[in-house]
Write a protein that holds these residues in place. Structure first.
Motif, PDB file in Angstrom:
ATOM      1  N   PRO A  11       0.829  -1.211   0.000  1.00  0.00           N
ATOM      2  CA  PRO A  11       0.000   0.000   0.000  1.00  0.00           C
ATOM      3  C   PRO A  11       0.867   1.267   0.000  1.00  0.00           C
ATOM      4  N   PRO A  12       0.279   2.423  -0.270  1.00  0.00           N
ATOM      5  CA  PRO A  12       1.027   3.690  -0.247  1.00  0.00           C
ATOM      6  C   PRO A  12       1.787   3.859   1.061  1.00  0.00           C
ATOM      7  N   GLY A  13       3.058   4.305   0.928  1.00  0.00           N
ATOM      8  CA  GLY A  13       3.898   4.527   2.100  1.00  0.00           C
ATOM      9  C   GLY A  13       4.718   3.315   2.498  1.00  0.00           C
ATOM     10  N   GLU A  14       4.486   2.185   1.810  1.00  0.00           N
ATOM     11  CA  GLU A  14       5.196   0.956   2.190  1.00  0.00           C
ATOM     12  C   GLU A  14       6.291   0.630   1.180  1.00  0.00           C
ATOM     13  N   VAL A  15       7.156  -0.303   1.581  1.00  0.00           N
ATOM     14  CA  VAL A  15       8.254  -0.743   0.729  1.00  0.00           C
ATOM     15  C   VAL A  15       8.331  -2.260   0.765  1.00  0.00           C
ATOM     16  N   ALA A  16       8.699  -2.838  -0.364  1.00  0.00           N
ATOM     17  CA  ALA A  16       8.954  -4.278  -0.439  1.00  0.00           C
ATOM     18  C   ALA A  16      10.372  -4.455  -0.966  1.00  0.00           C
ATOM     19  N   VAL A  17      11.046  -5.488  -0.494  1.00  0.00           N
ATOM     20  CA  VAL A  17      12.426  -5.737  -0.917  1.00  0.00           C
ATOM     21  C   VAL A  17      12.485  -7.068  -1.641  1.00  0.00           C
ATOM     22  N   VAL A  18      13.179  -7.081  -2.771  1.00  0.00           N
ATOM     23  CA  VAL A  18      13.381  -8.322  -3.494  1.00  0.00           C
ATOM     24  C   VAL A  18      14.889  -8.494  -3.690  1.00  0.00           C
ATOM     25  N   LYS A  19      15.360  -9.728  -3.504  1.00  0.00           N
ATOM     26  CA  LYS A  19      16.794  -9.997  -3.619  1.00  0.00           C
ATOM     27  C   LYS A  19      17.057 -10.819  -4.862  1.00  0.00           C
ATOM     28  N   ALA A  21      20.546 -12.458  -7.272  1.00  0.00           N
ATOM     29  CA  ALA A  21      21.864 -13.017  -6.974  1.00  0.00           C
ATOM     30  C   ALA A  21      22.864 -11.916  -6.658  1.00  0.00           C
ATOM     31  N   HIS A  22      22.681 -10.744  -7.261  1.00  0.00           N
ATOM     32  CA  HIS A  22      23.711  -9.710  -7.146  1.00  0.00           C
ATOM     33  C   HIS A  22      23.283  -8.452  -6.411  1.00  0.00           C
ATOM     34  N   ARG A  23      22.002  -8.306  -6.158  1.00  0.00           N
ATOM     35  CA  ARG A  23      21.590  -7.041  -5.553  1.00  0.00           C
ATOM     36  C   ARG A  23      20.277  -7.177  -4.794  1.00  0.00           C
ATOM     37  N   ARG A  24      20.035  -6.170  -3.952  1.00  0.00           N
ATOM     38  CA  ARG A  24      18.741  -6.001  -3.277  1.00  0.00           C
ATOM     39  C   ARG A  24      18.059  -4.819  -3.925  1.00  0.00           C
ATOM     40  N   ILE A  25      16.810  -5.000  -4.261  1.00  0.00           N
ATOM     41  CA  ILE A  25      16.052  -3.916  -4.881  1.00  0.00           C
ATOM     42  C   ILE A  25      14.881  -3.578  -3.961  1.00  0.00           C
ATOM     43  N   ALA A  26      14.704  -2.279  -3.700  1.00  0.00           N
ATOM     44  CA  ALA A  26      13.597  -1.812  -2.869  1.00  0.00           C
ATOM     45  C   ALA A  26      12.524  -1.235  -3.784  1.00  0.00           C
ATOM     46  N   VAL A  27      11.297  -1.677  -3.588  1.00  0.00           N
ATOM     47  CA  VAL A  27      10.169  -1.178  -4.376  1.00  0.00           C
ATOM     48  C   VAL A  27       9.269  -0.377  -3.437  1.00  0.00           C
ATOM     49  N   PHE A  28       9.161   0.915  -3.709  1.00  0.00           N
ATOM     50  CA  PHE A  28       8.398   1.822  -2.857  1.00  0.00           C
ATOM     51  C   PHE A  28       7.058   2.155  -3.510  1.00  0.00           C
ATOM     52  N   ASN A  29       6.040   2.258  -2.685  1.00  0.00           N
ATOM     53  CA  ASN A  29       4.771   2.812  -3.134  1.00  0.00           C
ATOM     54  C   ASN A  29       4.689   4.228  -2.579  1.00  0.00           C
ATOM     55  N   ALA A  30       4.968   5.206  -3.457  1.00  0.00           N
ATOM     56  CA  ALA A  30       4.956   6.611  -3.059  1.00  0.00           C
ATOM     57  C   ALA A  30       3.641   7.218  -3.518  1.00  0.00           C
TER      58      ALA A  30
END
Ligand code: FES
Length: 108
Positions: A11-19, A21-30
């Motif tokens: 939901p808005p204001g939250e973040v999900a993280v996906v990993k 092999a080489h990096r962590r990516i943060a997905v934000f709902n702004a």
């Protein structure tokens, strides 16, 4: 494309993280817009997903550099380099990140 989570789990204001092999990516709902960036601050070792989201900016939890999620660029010191920005897509209610589509944050 990497599956992140269901859209209703981000939901808005939250973040999900996906990993990968080489990096962590943060997905934000702004405020309803989804943005994906490298989860690591370009200043030192800190996860931006642990920071604070305000509008399209995320503030690093360690030394408070803010990054614009649209471009990946820091808005001021101590960070000087941009974080990578990734394309985000929602398919059938599921959020996906294209880890192969990278923007250096240097355009525009
Ligand atoms: S580690 Fe992010 S601003 Fe220093």
């Amino acid at each position: 494309m990497i599956e992140v989570c269901r859209l209703d789990e981000l939901p808005p204001g939250e973040v999900a993280v996906v990993k990968t092999a080489h990096r962590r990516i943060a997905v934000f709902n702004a405020d309803g817009e989804l943005y994906a960036v490298d989860d690591r601050c370009t200043h030192q070792e800190a996860y931006l997903s642990d920071g604070w989201l305000e509008g399209c900016l995320v503030e690093c939890p360690l030394h408070s550099a803010s990054f614009d999620l649209r471009t990946g660029r820091p808005t001021g010191p101590p960070a000087t380099g941009p974080v990578r920005v990734y394309a985000v897509e929602v398919r059938d209610g599921v959020v996906h990140v294209d880890a192969g589509t990278v923007s250096s944050g240097s355009s525009g």
